[in-house]
Structures are given as structure tokens and as C-alpha cells.
Design an enzyme around this catalytic site. Structure first.
Site, PDB file in Angstrom:
ATOM      1  N   ASP A  48       0.903  -1.394   0.192  1.00  0.00           N
ATOM      2  CA  ASP A  48       0.135   0.182   0.245  1.00  0.00           C
ATOM      3  C   ASP A  48       1.084   0.934  -0.273  1.00  0.00           C
ATOM      4  OD1 ASP A  48      -1.610   2.550   0.573  1.00  0.00           O
ATOM      5  OD2 ASP A  48      -3.180   0.739   1.468  1.00  0.00           O
ATOM      6  N   GLU A  70     -10.852  -7.081   2.854  1.00  0.00           N
ATOM      7  CA  GLU A  70     -10.258  -6.091   3.218  1.00  0.00           C
ATOM      8  C   GLU A  70     -10.482  -5.968   4.680  1.00  0.00           C
ATOM      9  OE1 GLU A  70      -8.465  -1.802   2.580  1.00  0.00           O
ATOM     10  OE2 GLU A  70      -6.932  -2.630   3.753  1.00  0.00           O
TER      11      GLU A  70
END
Ligand SMILES: C[C@H](O)[C@H](O)CC(=O)C(=O)O
Ligand SMILES: [Mg+2]
Length: 392
Positions: free
Chosen positions: A214, A338
Site C-alpha cells: 500500500d 479487506e
């Protein structure tokens, strides 16, 4: 059966976690030297809170029907969001039938176009929309996923976002997404440190466990391209939010440049069908990540998701806890969800919006069967202090 009308709308602010999940204490992995677009300024490199990531706080929107039933939902919008709800948008809800979700969304969006379209305003619209879904589910005695057409699978599987993918594998997750720690301003030494970290995690997890990065909008095209190619050696599954959200052209080029089979993902800071249309039509992403609490709520997410489906793209919402789960379980192009690890060391599963919600479901051994509780099936924790800054 005649459905009630909306009697009252209230907006509260609460600090410390909740939808503003970056509002955590010191020593939390989520504020430990994560690469950001502000990291080119050394004084803002170590902590995202230093540049104000947690200034807003969580906004709680309650919508009460005239039979006394209350639906509620959350977003990241704090006091400015509370002002928008109470002083501007409540007029489109109070007195309206609880079922008029589509019309209300359209009025909220169009009435705020002159100062909205994205950001806080769409966060606020998201919370109102989710509160309406919560209310309608409660009145019909059905979970939100039933209102959306019902589940397409029995249970959800999850990947974990956090500093310890190696521990996440032992907790039953299917993959782990690491925060990137060093951006372009930290030069070749930072690049080496990033790669060492990925390598260490690769060595600690099994071959079947996927790893992703990320990058939280922190890179440029050149750095992202080099990172993706170097990460391929360690089986990097996807590179997320590598570039600023407005750089659609950069994302399209990155997708052409990454090694075959690696996914480019983005979208957590994108909103509405119009923003996602750009991402999809320009070929920016293999998998889009709208945040249900930010992108426009469920009403808009259904449109975004249909658009993605027609473009062959997956939709795996960013964060959004239970608000995301009720959507993911109803869609074939949302194969997993997620889970943001909110434990300070990412070493235990704790509810994502902790401590604000009661009954917030969490994966057990990486899996979750959603309960049949009406609405989103969560309650506000009475121990969290809610402040109503603009009472009417
Ligand atoms: C870890 C990331 O920097 C951010 O805090 C969360 C995020 O972007 C994600 O879960 O995705
Ligand atoms: Mg992200």
C-alpha cells in the site's frame, strides 16, 4: 405495509478510532513512518498525524423514523461534516418516506454540487445513505445484504492490512498488505529498506499467501515502476495507490508498465460513479477499492460496482468494516474483503472501528458468516462520548 417517514436527523462527532481509523494513539503501526505525499518534507515523514491525518474525527449520522426506529452510520468528517448534515442536508430527509433512498441520494449530491463532488461532502452523503440502509433494514427486519439481493457465497474471506503479514497468515487471512515505509525522498537507501521488508515477509509466509504493497499516494511513476519490478521477485500481488488519486494518466501508464500478472489497484480516495468511470475507462486499475463510508455509500457503490463488472475489474472495498462486508457478500466481482488490523502491533484481530461499535463482526480464522441481524447489525457503544456540535 405503510413505511414510516423520517422524523429527525442528528449528527455527532466522536474521537479516537471509529471511521477515522487513523486517529490512534502513539506507537501504533499505522502512524509509524509510512510513505505519504507529505514525506518529501522531513518534518512530516515520521508521523501522518504530524500533518493532520486525524484532524477530522468520526462523524456519526442518526436517522430516526416516526415510529422511533433509528438507523445510523459513520464516516470520516468530524465537525465540518456535522455542520453539513444539520445545517444543509437534513432538509432533504426530514419528512421523507424512509424508502426514498435513491431520490434522497440524488438530492444530496445535486444540492451540494457547488461545493461538493468529492471529499468531505461525499463522505457525509455516504454516512447518510448508509444510515438510511440501516434504518430500512431494521424496519423490514432484514440485514442490509438481503436488501441488496442476498449473498452469493456463504462466508467472506479476508486479507489483512498491517505491519505483520507474517502473523496474519497464522490468523487465517489469505494475504497481507504492507504499508510502504519509504518514498522517493528517501532515495536508494529507502528503496532497499522497502525491498528488504518485503523479502523478510516473503520468507516468513507460505507461497500461497499473497503480499501487496500500500503506497498511500506517495510515489511517482518512475519510482512505482521500479518498485513493482523489484517487488515481482518476491511475488508482489499488487501495488496499491502508488500515485496521487487525480493522476489518472499516471495510473494508466503504470498499469502498462508493471510486470505481467501484477495488479495495479486504487480508488480508496476516489468517489462517485464519475470518478470511478475515469479510472475504469482509462484502464487505471485491475481492482478498484472504493471505501463504502467515503465513495457515496451503498447507493453509489452499486453503480460503481456494475461499471467495474462491465470493465472486468474486481471491487474490493477499502476498509469500511461491516459496511463493506454487507456489499462484498452480495457481489461476484468482490471475491474477498479487506481487514484493517487495528491492533497497535497488528498482532491480534480487533474490530476495525473499535471501540465505537458493539457487535462489529470480525473474521475468525480468516472467515466470517454475516449474522442475520437487521440493518448493518451493529450498535453504538454507549461508553463512547458523542458530541453534537450543531443541534437544531
Ligand atoms: C496502511 C495505509 O497507509 C492506510 O492507513 C490504510 C489503507 O490505505 C488501506 O487499508 O488500504
Ligand atoms: Mg490503501
Amino acid at each position: 405495509m405503510a413505511m414510516p417517514r423520517i422524523r429527525a436527523v442528528r449528527a455527532f462527532v466522536v474521537r479516537g478510532g471509529g471511521a477515522d481509523y487513523h486517529d490512534q494513539g502513539a506507537e501504533h503501526w499505522i502512524d509509524d513512518h509510512i510513505a505519504t505525499p507529505m514525506a518529501k518534507y522531513p518534518e512530516y515523514r515520521q508521523s501522518r498525524q504530524a500533518f493532520g491525518l486525524n484532524v477530522l474525527g468520526t462523524l456519526v449520522v442518526e436517522v430516526e423514523a416516526d415510529d422511533g426506529t433509528v438507523g445510523f452510520a459513520l464516516t470520516t468528517a468530524g465537525e465540518p461534516g456535522a455542520y453539513i448534515v444539520e445545517r444543509h442536508l437534513a432538509r432533504f430527509l426530514e419528512g421523507a418516506p424512509v424508502t426514498d433512498i435513491e431520490r434522497i441520494w440524488d438530492q444530496l449530491y445535486n444540492a451540494t454540487l457547488y461545493y461538493g463532488r468529492k471529499g468531505i461532502v461525499v463522505n457525509v452523503i455516504s454516512a447518510i445513505d448508509l444510515a438510511l440502509y440501516d434504518l430500512l433494514g431494521k424496519l423490514r427486519g432484514e440485514p442490509v445484504y438481503a436488501l441488496l439481493g442476498g449473498p452469493v457465497r456463504d462466508e467472506l474471506v479476508f486479507y489483512a492490512t498491517g505491519a505483520r503479514p507474517d502473523l496474519a497468515e497464522g490468523m487465517g487471512f489469505i494475504g497481507g498488505k504492507l504499508p510502504l515505509h519509504h518514498g522517493p525522498a528517501e532515495g536508494p537507501a529507502g528503496m532497499r529498506a522497502n525491498l528488504r521488508e518485503l523479502q523478510t515477509m516473503r520468507e516468513r509466509v507460505s507461497d500461497d499467501f499473497f503480499l501487496a504493497w500500500d503506497c498511500w499516494m506517495s510515489l511517482d511513476l518512475d519510482y512505482a515502476t521500479r518498485l513493482a519490478h523489484a517487488g515481482a521477485e518476491f511475488g508482489l500481488r499488487w501495488i496499491e495507490e502508488a500515485l496521487p488519486p487525480d493522476d489518472y494518466w499516471g495510473y494508466a501508464e503504470l498499469r502498462r508498465r508493471v510486470p505481467p500478472g501484477m495488479w495495479v489497484t486504487t480508488g480508496e480516495h476516489e468517489s462517485t460513479r464519475y470518478g470511478f468511470r475515469l479510472l475504469l475507462e482509462m484502464g487505471c486499475a485491475d481492482l478498484i477499492q472504493p471505501d463504502v463510508n467515503w465513495c457515496g455509500g451503498i447507493t453509489e457503490l452499486l453503480k460503481i460496482s456494475a461499471l467495474a463488472d462491465a470493465h472486468g475489474a474486481m471491487v474490493v472495498p477499502h476498509g469500511s468494516s461491516v459496511y463493506s462486508y454487507h456489499f462484498v457478500v452480495t457481489r461476484h466481482n468482490s471475491p474477498f474483503a479487506e481487514f484493517l488490523m487495528m491492533h497497535p502491533q497488528a498482532s491480534e484481530v480487533v474490530p476495525m472501528f473499535s471501540p465505537l461499535l458493539l457487535d462489529e463482526p470480525v473474521p475468525v480464522n480468516g472467515r466470517l458468516k454475516l449474522p442475520e441481524t437487521p440493518g448493518f447489525g451493529v450498535r453504538l457503544n454507549p461508553e463512547c462520548e458523542l458530541h453534537r456540535p450543531y443541534p437544531r
